[in-house]
Design an enzyme around this catalytic site. Structure first.
Site, PDB file in Angstrom:
ATOM      1  N   LYS A   1     -16.547 -15.797  90.997  1.00 45.83           N
ATOM      2  CA  LYS A   1     -15.600 -14.626  90.749  1.00 45.83           C
ATOM      3  C   LYS A   1     -15.881 -13.315  91.577  1.00 45.83           C
ATOM      4  O   LYS A   1     -14.859 -12.664  92.109  1.00 45.83           O
ATOM      5  CB  LYS A   1     -15.125 -14.230  89.301  1.00 45.83           C
ATOM      6  CG  LYS A   1     -14.910 -15.419  88.389  1.00 45.83           C
ATOM      7  CD  LYS A   1     -13.631 -16.314  88.927  1.00 45.83           C
ATOM      8  CE  LYS A   1     -13.585 -17.747  88.394  1.00 45.83           C
ATOM      9  NZ  LYS A   1     -12.549 -18.348  88.876  1.00 45.83           N
TER      10      LYS A   1
ATOM     11  N   GLY B   1     -10.750 -16.231  80.720  1.00 51.40           N
ATOM     12  CA  GLY B   1     -11.196 -15.456  79.623  1.00 51.40           C
ATOM     13  C   GLY B   1     -12.280 -15.685  78.706  1.00 51.40           C
ATOM     14  O   GLY B   1     -12.462 -14.597  77.950  1.00 51.40           O
TER      15      GLY B   1
ATOM     16  N   LYS C   1     -13.016  -1.949  85.629  1.00 50.58           N
ATOM     17  CA  LYS C   1     -12.073  -1.223  84.752  1.00 50.58           C
ATOM     18  C   LYS C   1     -11.041  -2.047  84.046  1.00 50.58           C
ATOM     19  O   LYS C   1     -10.647  -3.064  84.450  1.00 50.58           O
ATOM     20  CB  LYS C   1     -11.263  -0.211  85.746  1.00 50.58           C
ATOM     21  CG  LYS C   1     -10.215   0.768  85.123  1.00 50.58           C
ATOM     22  CD  LYS C   1     -11.024   1.983  84.764  1.00 50.58           C
ATOM     23  CE  LYS C   1     -10.190   3.136  83.762  1.00 50.58           C
ATOM     24  NZ  LYS C   1     -10.886   3.938  83.194  1.00 50.58           N
TER      25      LYS C   1
ATOM     26  N   ILE D   1      -7.704  -3.044  82.315  1.00 51.18           N
ATOM     27  CA  ILE D   1      -6.479  -2.663  82.437  1.00 51.18           C
ATOM     28  C   ILE D   1      -5.752  -3.123  81.131  1.00 51.18           C
ATOM     29  O   ILE D   1      -5.876  -4.051  80.697  1.00 51.18           O
ATOM     30  CB  ILE D   1      -5.654  -3.619  83.879  1.00 51.18           C
ATOM     31  CG1 ILE D   1      -6.686  -3.733  84.948  1.00 51.18           C
ATOM     32  CG2 ILE D   1      -4.213  -3.194  83.784  1.00 51.18           C
ATOM     33  CD1 ILE D   1      -6.490  -2.367  85.637  1.00 51.18           C
TER      34      ILE D   1
ATOM     35  N   LYS E   1      -2.203 -20.507  76.986  1.00 50.82           N
ATOM     36  CA  LYS E   1      -0.681 -20.356  77.548  1.00 50.82           C
ATOM     37  C   LYS E   1       0.119 -20.883  76.392  1.00 50.82           C
ATOM     38  O   LYS E   1      -0.091 -22.030  76.097  1.00 50.82           O
ATOM     39  CB  LYS E   1      -0.344 -20.643  79.094  1.00 50.82           C
ATOM     40  CG  LYS E   1      -1.055 -19.558  79.894  1.00 50.82           C
ATOM     41  CD  LYS E   1      -0.785 -20.056  81.229  1.00 50.82           C
ATOM     42  CE  LYS E   1      -1.882 -19.231  82.125  1.00 50.82           C
ATOM     43  NZ  LYS E   1      -2.029 -19.773  83.577  1.00 50.82           N
TER      44      LYS E   1
ATOM     45  N   GLU F   1      -8.154 -13.655  89.986  1.00 55.53           N
ATOM     46  CA  GLU F   1      -8.710 -14.754  90.326  1.00 55.53           C
ATOM     47  C   GLU F   1      -7.666 -15.945  90.930  1.00 55.53           C
ATOM     48  O   GLU F   1      -6.668 -15.641  90.905  1.00 55.53           O
ATOM     49  CB  GLU F   1      -9.545 -15.291  89.011  1.00 55.53           C
ATOM     50  CG  GLU F   1      -8.798 -15.956  87.893  1.00 55.53           C
ATOM     51  CD  GLU F   1      -9.770 -16.196  86.878  1.00 55.53           C
ATOM     52  OE1 GLU F   1      -9.729 -17.340  86.515  1.00 55.53           O
ATOM     53  OE2 GLU F   1     -10.504 -15.283  86.239  1.00 55.53           O
TER      54      GLU F   1
ATOM     55  N   ARG G   1      -6.232 -25.617  91.590  1.00 54.24           N
ATOM     56  CA  ARG G   1      -5.707 -26.754  91.158  1.00 54.24           C
ATOM     57  C   ARG G   1      -4.497 -26.879  90.824  1.00 54.24           C
ATOM     58  O   ARG G   1      -3.637 -25.558  91.069  1.00 54.24           O
ATOM     59  CB  ARG G   1      -6.392 -26.890  89.726  1.00 54.24           C
ATOM     60  CG  ARG G   1      -5.946 -26.056  88.697  1.00 54.24           C
ATOM     61  CD  ARG G   1      -6.600 -26.144  87.468  1.00 54.24           C
ATOM     62  NE  ARG G   1      -5.975 -25.053  86.531  1.00 54.24           N
ATOM     63  CZ  ARG G   1      -6.466 -23.962  86.124  1.00 54.24           C
ATOM     64  NH1 ARG G   1      -7.689 -23.696  86.834  1.00 54.24           N
ATOM     65  NH2 ARG G   1      -5.975 -23.119  85.380  1.00 54.24           N
TER      66      ARG G   1
ATOM     67  N   ARG H   1       4.908 -25.049  75.756  1.00 54.00           N
ATOM     68  CA  ARG H   1       4.187 -26.078  75.596  1.00 54.00           C
ATOM     69  C   ARG H   1       4.090 -26.477  74.288  1.00 54.00           C
ATOM     70  O   ARG H   1       4.046 -25.474  73.271  1.00 54.00           O
ATOM     71  CB  ARG H   1       2.752 -25.797  76.089  1.00 54.00           C
ATOM     72  CG  ARG H   1       2.445 -25.121  77.383  1.00 54.00           C
ATOM     73  CD  ARG H   1       1.132 -24.969  77.669  1.00 54.00           C
ATOM     74  NE  ARG H   1       0.809 -24.261  79.103  1.00 54.00           N
ATOM     75  CZ  ARG H   1      -0.413 -24.181  79.646  1.00 54.00           C
ATOM     76  NH1 ARG H   1      -1.384 -24.482  78.881  1.00 54.00           N
ATOM     77  NH2 ARG H   1      -0.505 -23.681  80.639  1.00 54.00           N
TER      78      ARG H   1
HETATM   79  C1  MV4 Z   1      -8.839  -8.517  82.688  1.00 50.26           C
HETATM   80  C2  MV4 Z   1      -7.904  -7.748  81.740  1.00 50.26           C
HETATM   81  C3  MV4 Z   1      -7.968  -6.556  81.754  1.00 50.26           C
HETATM   82  N1  MV4 Z   1      -8.578  -5.528  82.786  1.00 50.26           N
HETATM   83  N2  MV4 Z   1      -9.552  -7.519  83.435  1.00 50.26           N
HETATM   84  C4  MV4 Z   1      -8.109 -12.901  80.707  1.00 50.26           C
HETATM   85  C5  MV4 Z   1      -8.436 -13.883  81.695  1.00 50.26           C
HETATM   86  C6  MV4 Z   1      -9.241 -13.867  82.828  1.00 50.26           C
HETATM   87  N3  MV4 Z   1      -8.747 -14.630  83.850  1.00 50.26           N
HETATM   88  C7  MV4 Z   1      -9.247 -12.410  82.916  1.00 50.26           C
HETATM   89  N4  MV4 Z   1      -8.430 -11.858  81.749  1.00 50.26           N
HETATM   90  C8  MV4 Z   1      -8.145 -10.185  81.560  1.00 50.26           C
HETATM   91  N5  MV4 Z   1      -8.758  -9.786  82.742  1.00 50.26           N
HETATM   92  C9  MV4 Z   1      -9.395  -6.438  83.515  1.00 50.26           C
HETATM   93  N6  MV4 Z   1     -10.169  -5.602  84.394  1.00 50.26           N
HETATM   94  C10 MV4 Z   1      -7.170  -8.411  80.895  1.00 50.26           C
HETATM   95  C11 MV4 Z   1      -7.355  -9.702  80.829  1.00 50.26           C
HETATM   96  C12 MV4 Z   1      -6.621 -10.491  79.654  1.00 50.26           C
HETATM   97  C13 MV4 Z   1      -5.682 -11.380  80.088  1.00 50.26           C
HETATM   98  C14 MV4 Z   1      -5.485 -11.668  81.404  1.00 50.26           C
HETATM   99  C15 MV4 Z   1      -4.195 -12.630  81.600  1.00 50.26           C
HETATM  100  C16 MV4 Z   1      -3.632 -13.168  80.691  1.00 50.26           C
HETATM  101  C17 MV4 Z   1      -3.905 -12.932  79.200  1.00 50.26           C
HETATM  102  C18 MV4 Z   1      -4.715 -12.123  79.043  1.00 50.26           C
HETATM  103  C19 MV4 Z   1      -5.221 -11.488  77.669  1.00 50.26           C
HETATM  104  C20 MV4 Z   1      -6.112 -10.883  77.347  1.00 50.26           C
HETATM  105  C21 MV4 Z   1      -6.949 -10.349  78.478  1.00 50.26           C
END
Ligand code: MV4
Length: 449
Positions: A116, A165, A201, A203, A237, A288, A292, A338
């Protein structure tokens, strides 16, 4: 074209790939575990090979058994589907060394995006907006505190080898950061075999919006619009849609062009997804890249009219993409629900068992991707998703009303499923208005306790 392909997967995606192959005149080989002998993908493939016991590690994740099945049946290519070995660079490499085409990105694509920090660094250098954070992995608590101080709280700890996650920790002050750091390292080591952690940070309540990418081996890269994936529970999801109600034409073009730029920077080939977080101010950040085909690919197929699986196979064979960016027109609206064999009234506990009565939804604007049938036994060893109901309408309102009707028709007795949960969401005012973010399901479940 390839004359025979092995599908290294099970369930609905194995069937989806077999169907695409049939339409292309390609012979198919299914592989199956002892628990899946009566599954639809075994029935509908031209040949089928048992590759081991029920547990994934002894079957769908067992590389020697899968390669043996491929050699035995003399296939030219392997489609990995999603999950299992789909994002395993080592497996993609082994296929290559056996002169079997891996239908997906290169091992180097998979390796780059699986790390990552390296992925983020590549995207940042290519000019994509990335979430502010540590420049590299953070080795000590003291270093973590320094980074947090320079950005301000809240911050999030993530595993460098992670994704999706798992093993993330949000910290609101020095105390919680100090308490979480070692645990996060330990979890990263336990889950991914790599203790490396980085800091970003945090979000708050972003939307999760992802862009579908297709790239050929000749340097052509396009995007096929976005999917709104904010309706999820604990990183699983539940409902996805395309287009996202949060984007207008201008923002879509901006994010799409940036997604294509990112894929080009990674020298990406085949199907992939660029994930963004979109915040309240409509600022967005690369998060990210998934290397796939994804579960939710059908909503993109519905609004673009493009068969992504066929496109993956064509591109893997060496053909050029059959379309340019300007040929891709997003038309109408599509939603995917789903259906999991889980009891949404009981903390979504898995509910395997035999299906006595089955009625699938159908007719205008409905697509059901599933491997289940009446008499089918849902086994407890794998993911509990048993079907995807996909609706298509001229606009979001029509796609929603078709989905409500399709969910209503869907009967799988006596299995407990997430159908009623989906229906409740489809009747929720905030969902109907398109006003939601990644905190939606958690709030929804708390309000309806
Ligand atoms: C985050 C974020 C807030 N700030 N990164 C969750 C899955 C993983 N791919 C990264 N994720 C998150 N990264 C920062 N800097 C919030 C999430 C996140 C989230 C992201 C996408 C879909 C659902 C989510 C649910 C909780 C937190």
């Amino acid at each position: 074209m390839f004359s025979k392909i092995l599908i290294a997967n099970r369930g609905e995606i194995a069937l989806r790939i077999i169907r695409a192959c049939k339409e292309m005149g390609i012979k198919t080989v299914a592989v199956f575990s002892e628990a899946d002998a009566t599954s639809s993908h075994v029935r509908f493939a031209d040949e089928a090979v048992c590759i081991g016991k029920a547990s994934s590690s002894q079957s769908y994740l067992h590389i020697p058994n899968i390669i043996s099945a491929a050699e035995l049946t003399d296939v030219e290519a392997i489609h990995p589907g999603y999950g299992f070995l789909a994002e395993n660079a080592h497996f993609a490499e082994i296929c290559e060394s056996c002169q079997i085409k891996f239908i997906g990105p290169t091992p180097e694509n998979i390796r780059l995006m699986g790390d990552k920090m390296r992925a983020k660094d590549t995207m940042k250098k290519a000019g994509l907006p990335v979430i502010p954070g540590s420049k590299a992995v953070v080795k000590t608590k003291e270093e973590a505190l320094k980074v947090a101080k320079s950005m301000g709280y809240p911050v999030i700890l993530k595993a460098s080898a992670g994704g999706g996650g798992k093993g993330m920790r949000v910290c609101h002050n020095d105390i919680t950061l100090q308490g979480s750091f070692m645990t996060a390292q330990r979890e990263a080591e336990a889950n991914f075999g790599n203790p490396d952690i980085y800091i970003e940070k945090y979000i708050e309540n972003p939307r999760h919006i992802e862009f579908q990418i297709m790239a050929d081996q000749h340097g052509n890269v396009v995007h096929l619009g976005e999917r709104e994936c904010s309706i999820q529970r604990r990183h699983q999801k539940m409902i996805e849609e395309s287009p996202s109600p949060a984007l207008d034409e201008k923002l879509r073009k901006k994010m799409g062009d940036i997604a294509v730029k990112g894929a080009k920077a990674g020298k990406y080939v085949n199907a992939g997804t660029i994930e963004f977080l979109l915040d309240k101010n409509n600022d967005f950040y690369f998060m990210e890249m998934n290397t796939r085909i994804q579960v939710e690919h059908p909503v993109t197929e519905m609004v673009t009219g493009i068969d992504l699986i066929k496109e993956q196979i064509n591109v893997a064979f060496g053909k050029k993409l059959s379309f340019k960016q300007e040929d891709i027109k997003i038309k109408g609206h599509s939603i995917e629900c789903r259906i999991y064999a889980e009891d949404s009234e009981n903390d979504f506990r898995p509910c395997p068992g035999k299906i006595d009565v089955l009625h699938l939804s159908g007719s205008r604007g409905v697509r059901v991707d599933t491997h289940i049938y009446q008499g089918f036994n849902i086994v407890p060893y794998y993911d509990s998703m048993i079907a995807k109901i996909i609706s298509y309408g001229k606009d979001r309102k029509e796609a929603m009303s078709i989905m409500r009707r399709a969910l209503d028709e869907f009967v799988v007795e006596p299995i407990k499923t997430t159908k009623s949960f989906n229906l409740h969401v489809l009747n929720n005012d905030k969902f109907i208005k398109g006003r939601f973010a990644t905190d939606f399901v958690e709030n929804f479940l708390n309000e309806n306790k």
